[in-house]
Design a protein around this motif. Sequence first.
Motif, PDB file in Angstrom:
ATOM      1  N   LYS A 187       0.914  -0.933  -0.314  1.00  0.00           N
ATOM      2  CA  LYS A 187      -0.619   0.621  -0.093  1.00  0.00           C
ATOM      3  C   LYS A 187       0.952   0.843  -0.246  1.00  0.00           C
ATOM      4  O   LYS A 187       0.723   2.233  -1.061  1.00  0.00           O
ATOM      5  CB  LYS A 187      -0.825   0.276   2.014  1.00  0.00           C
ATOM      6  CG  LYS A 187      -1.918   1.546   1.447  1.00  0.00           C
ATOM      7  CD  LYS A 187      -2.896   1.302   0.526  1.00  0.00           C
ATOM      8  CE  LYS A 187      -4.153   2.336   0.405  1.00  0.00           C
ATOM      9  NZ  LYS A 187      -4.557   2.504  -0.045  1.00  0.00           N
ATOM     10  N   LYS A 188       2.110   1.215   0.447  1.00  0.00           N
ATOM     11  CA  LYS A 188       2.660   2.373   0.598  1.00  0.00           C
ATOM     12  C   LYS A 188       3.140   2.898  -0.452  1.00  0.00           C
ATOM     13  O   LYS A 188       3.491   3.657  -0.819  1.00  0.00           O
ATOM     14  CB  LYS A 188       3.547   2.194   2.000  1.00  0.00           C
ATOM     15  CG  LYS A 188       5.149   3.258   1.955  1.00  0.00           C
ATOM     16  CD  LYS A 188       6.076   2.842   3.236  1.00  0.00           C
ATOM     17  CE  LYS A 188       5.282   3.281   4.457  1.00  0.00           C
ATOM     18  NZ  LYS A 188       6.436   2.990   6.331  1.00  0.00           N
ATOM     19  N   ARG A 204      -7.076   4.979  -9.506  1.00  0.00           N
ATOM     20  CA  ARG A 204      -7.257   4.956  -8.366  1.00  0.00           C
ATOM     21  C   ARG A 204      -7.788   5.600  -7.270  1.00  0.00           C
ATOM     22  O   ARG A 204      -8.310   5.551  -6.550  1.00  0.00           O
ATOM     23  CB  ARG A 204      -5.375   5.664  -7.684  1.00  0.00           C
ATOM     24  CG  ARG A 204      -4.959   4.944  -6.318  1.00  0.00           C
ATOM     25  CD  ARG A 204      -3.709   5.061  -6.348  1.00  0.00           C
ATOM     26  NE  ARG A 204      -3.181   4.396  -6.637  1.00  0.00           N
ATOM     27  CZ  ARG A 204      -2.179   4.319  -7.848  1.00  0.00           C
ATOM     28  NH1 ARG A 204      -1.897   5.844  -8.326  1.00  0.00           N
ATOM     29  NH2 ARG A 204      -1.681   3.669  -8.909  1.00  0.00           N
ATOM     30  N   ASP A 213       1.563   6.719  -6.702  1.00  0.00           N
ATOM     31  CA  ASP A 213       0.641   7.863  -7.189  1.00  0.00           C
ATOM     32  C   ASP A 213       1.148   9.180  -6.592  1.00  0.00           C
ATOM     33  O   ASP A 213       0.766  10.023  -7.752  1.00  0.00           O
ATOM     34  CB  ASP A 213      -0.156   7.240  -6.375  1.00  0.00           C
ATOM     35  CG  ASP A 213      -1.998   8.228  -6.078  1.00  0.00           C
ATOM     36  OD1 ASP A 213      -1.898   8.496  -7.714  1.00  0.00           O
ATOM     37  OD2 ASP A 213      -2.108   9.084  -5.024  1.00  0.00           O
ATOM     38  N   ARG A 214       2.097   9.518  -6.034  1.00  0.00           N
ATOM     39  CA  ARG A 214       2.340  10.792  -5.426  1.00  0.00           C
ATOM     40  C   ARG A 214       3.552  11.149  -6.697  1.00  0.00           C
ATOM     41  O   ARG A 214       3.598  12.620  -7.613  1.00  0.00           O
ATOM     42  CB  ARG A 214       3.310  10.777  -4.192  1.00  0.00           C
ATOM     43  CG  ARG A 214       1.916  11.065  -3.048  1.00  0.00           C
ATOM     44  CD  ARG A 214       2.991  11.373  -2.235  1.00  0.00           C
ATOM     45  NE  ARG A 214       3.637  10.464  -0.936  1.00  0.00           N
ATOM     46  CZ  ARG A 214       2.944   9.782  -0.283  1.00  0.00           C
ATOM     47  NH1 ARG A 214       2.066   9.989  -0.441  1.00  0.00           N
ATOM     48  NH2 ARG A 214       3.624   8.419   0.153  1.00  0.00           N
ATOM     49  N   ASP A 269       1.323   4.212  -2.583  1.00  0.00           N
ATOM     50  CA  ASP A 269       0.902   5.938  -2.014  1.00  0.00           C
ATOM     51  C   ASP A 269       1.945   6.597  -3.278  1.00  0.00           C
ATOM     52  O   ASP A 269       1.660   7.320  -3.311  1.00  0.00           O
ATOM     53  CB  ASP A 269      -0.052   5.764  -1.124  1.00  0.00           C
ATOM     54  CG  ASP A 269      -0.275   5.458  -0.371  1.00  0.00           C
ATOM     55  OD1 ASP A 269      -1.243   4.872  -1.494  1.00  0.00           O
ATOM     56  OD2 ASP A 269      -0.886   4.937   0.765  1.00  0.00           O
TER      57      ASP A 269
END
Length: 217
Positions: free
Chosen positions: A2-3, A65, A9-10, A6
């Motif tokens: 998950k990290k 997402r 995504d950033r 994320d």
Amino acid sequence: MKKFLDILDRIEVAVASLVLAVLIGVTFVGVPMRYIFSRPFTWEEEFQLACMVWITFLAAPAAFRTKSHVAIEILVDALPKKIRKGIELLIPVIVYAVLIYFLFRSKDYINVMLRTNRKTPILMIPYAWIYAIAPVSIVLMLISYTEEKYYELKELFKDGGKGYKYGGRENWTVTGFPRERFTKNQLTEDFRNDFQTKLNTPGKTTIREDVYVGIGV
């Protein structure tokens, strides 16, 4: 995992934002250079094309997402509940099939660009470099969509599999309200409070369960 997603995504959003800022800057400066100083950027159009391609393909996985892609649900919502269930199961199959098809087609397209050694007329940027972002973007979209489906299924089988899905045109409309699966307890407790907070309308403290298109599994 998950990290990692994320962070990914950033990075996608940051790079897309940077390219967008460069595109806006070049376009803004290009106007006075053309109409005031009579010294236009001859390479401006092909540079803008490259930027738009990268912005589009970088933003697409992020949109997956955040569920920001356009969804036209009026036809599905008008169908009987059993048919809607079948369509819910069919949609991921179609999405995966389309994305995988475009993945292979984009690779073929880039291979053609590499074989022919096509470049932009002025900046001489290889078109293969410009469109190389396409298969990368599709892989990221596949990852994003798989992540979304994983958490949907995880929530679906929570509490013995008694899940409901927020959706349907007969629901009360609340801008930005999350479209996600939730359990019956959440429906009767958490979501009642959340709806009341979002609506901020006195007297509407009761939420009937039948206003939801509940997909009981």
